[in-house]
Design a protein around this motif. Structure first.
Motif, PDB file in Angstrom:
ATOM      1  N   PHE A  38       0.850  -0.997   0.226  1.00  0.00           N
ATOM      2  CA  PHE A  38       0.256   0.367   0.544  1.00  0.00           C
ATOM      3  C   PHE A  38       0.787   0.720  -0.216  1.00  0.00           C
ATOM      4  N   THR A  39       0.708   2.560  -0.410  1.00  0.00           N
ATOM      5  CA  THR A  39       1.354   3.734  -0.330  1.00  0.00           C
ATOM      6  C   THR A  39       0.727   4.151   1.197  1.00  0.00           C
ATOM      7  N   ALA A  40       2.004   5.164   1.127  1.00  0.00           N
ATOM      8  CA  ALA A  40       1.539   5.502   2.588  1.00  0.00           C
ATOM      9  C   ALA A  40      -0.242   5.908   3.203  1.00  0.00           C
ATOM     10  N   GLY A  41      -0.192   7.121   1.971  1.00  0.00           N
ATOM     11  CA  GLY A  41      -2.066   7.511   2.089  1.00  0.00           C
ATOM     12  C   GLY A  41      -2.853   5.727   2.079  1.00  0.00           C
ATOM     13  N   GLU A  42      -2.707   5.293   1.402  1.00  0.00           N
ATOM     14  CA  GLU A  42      -3.542   3.972   1.412  1.00  0.00           C
ATOM     15  C   GLU A  42      -3.826   2.992   2.426  1.00  0.00           C
ATOM     16  N   TRP A  43      -2.124   3.780   3.244  1.00  0.00           N
ATOM     17  CA  TRP A  43      -2.513   2.916   4.482  1.00  0.00           C
ATOM     18  C   TRP A  43      -3.660   3.404   5.202  1.00  0.00           C
ATOM     19  N   ARG A  44      -2.446   4.895   5.282  1.00  0.00           N
ATOM     20  CA  ARG A  44      -4.215   5.716   6.690  1.00  0.00           C
ATOM     21  C   ARG A  44      -4.684   5.436   6.236  1.00  0.00           C
ATOM     22  N   ARG A  45      -5.752   5.572   5.140  1.00  0.00           N
ATOM     23  CA  ARG A  45      -7.376   5.689   4.872  1.00  0.00           C
ATOM     24  C   ARG A  45      -7.422   4.337   5.368  1.00  0.00           C
ATOM     25  N   PHE A  46      -6.764   3.195   5.105  1.00  0.00           N
ATOM     26  CA  PHE A  46      -7.268   1.790   5.177  1.00  0.00           C
ATOM     27  C   PHE A  46      -7.024   1.997   7.121  1.00  0.00           C
ATOM     28  N   VAL A  47      -6.391   2.202   7.883  1.00  0.00           N
ATOM     29  CA  VAL A  47      -5.992   2.120   8.697  1.00  0.00           C
ATOM     30  C   VAL A  47      -7.276   3.411   9.981  1.00  0.00           C
ATOM     31  N   ALA A  48      -7.786   4.229   9.166  1.00  0.00           N
ATOM     32  CA  ALA A  48      -8.398   5.515   9.418  1.00  0.00           C
ATOM     33  C   ALA A  48      -9.947   4.306   9.496  1.00  0.00           C
ATOM     34  N   ALA A  49     -10.160   3.494   8.640  1.00  0.00           N
ATOM     35  CA  ALA A  49     -11.272   3.008   9.157  1.00  0.00           C
ATOM     36  C   ALA A  49     -11.347   1.893   9.805  1.00  0.00           C
ATOM     37  N   VAL A  50     -10.211   0.576   9.978  1.00  0.00           N
ATOM     38  CA  VAL A  50     -10.472   0.155  11.006  1.00  0.00           C
ATOM     39  C   VAL A  50     -10.834   1.030  12.093  1.00  0.00           C
ATOM     40  N   ARG A  51     -10.460   1.676  12.436  1.00  0.00           N
ATOM     41  CA  ARG A  51     -10.474   2.552  14.092  1.00  0.00           C
ATOM     42  C   ARG A  51     -12.218   2.689  13.914  1.00  0.00           C
ATOM     43  N   ARG A  52     -12.211   3.543  12.859  1.00  0.00           N
ATOM     44  CA  ARG A  52     -13.885   3.538  12.758  1.00  0.00           C
ATOM     45  C   ARG A  52     -15.111   2.741  12.436  1.00  0.00           C
TER      46      ARG A  52
END
Length: 68
Positions: A48-62
């Motif tokens: 994953f790019t860094a941006g894709e990873w940040r969006r994924f982690v944010a979705a998990v946290r939500r």
């Protein structure tokens, strides 16, 4: 995200890994790519790019992926 059949860099296991040791593992790379693999099948990984990873982690946290 793409699929790779290659060895990947230094892996970290989830802090919530169970006793059997087959967990999701994550590794960062100098160019900002984040690699993810199934600890029980270490011959392939996703990246994953860094941006894709940040969006994924944010979705998990939500709770986006929580089973209801």
């Amino acid at each position: 995200m793409s699929f790779h059949a290659m060895p990947c860099p230094r892996w970290r296991k989830s802090s919530r890994c169970g006793a059997n040791g087959t967990c999701v593992e994550v590794a960062g790379h100098d160019d900002g790519i984040v690699f993810v693999r199934d600890g029980g099948a270490d011959d392939t990984c996703l990246d994953f790019t860094a941006g894709e990873w940040r969006r994924f982690v944010a979705a998990v946290r939500r709770g986006t992926f929580d089973l209801h």
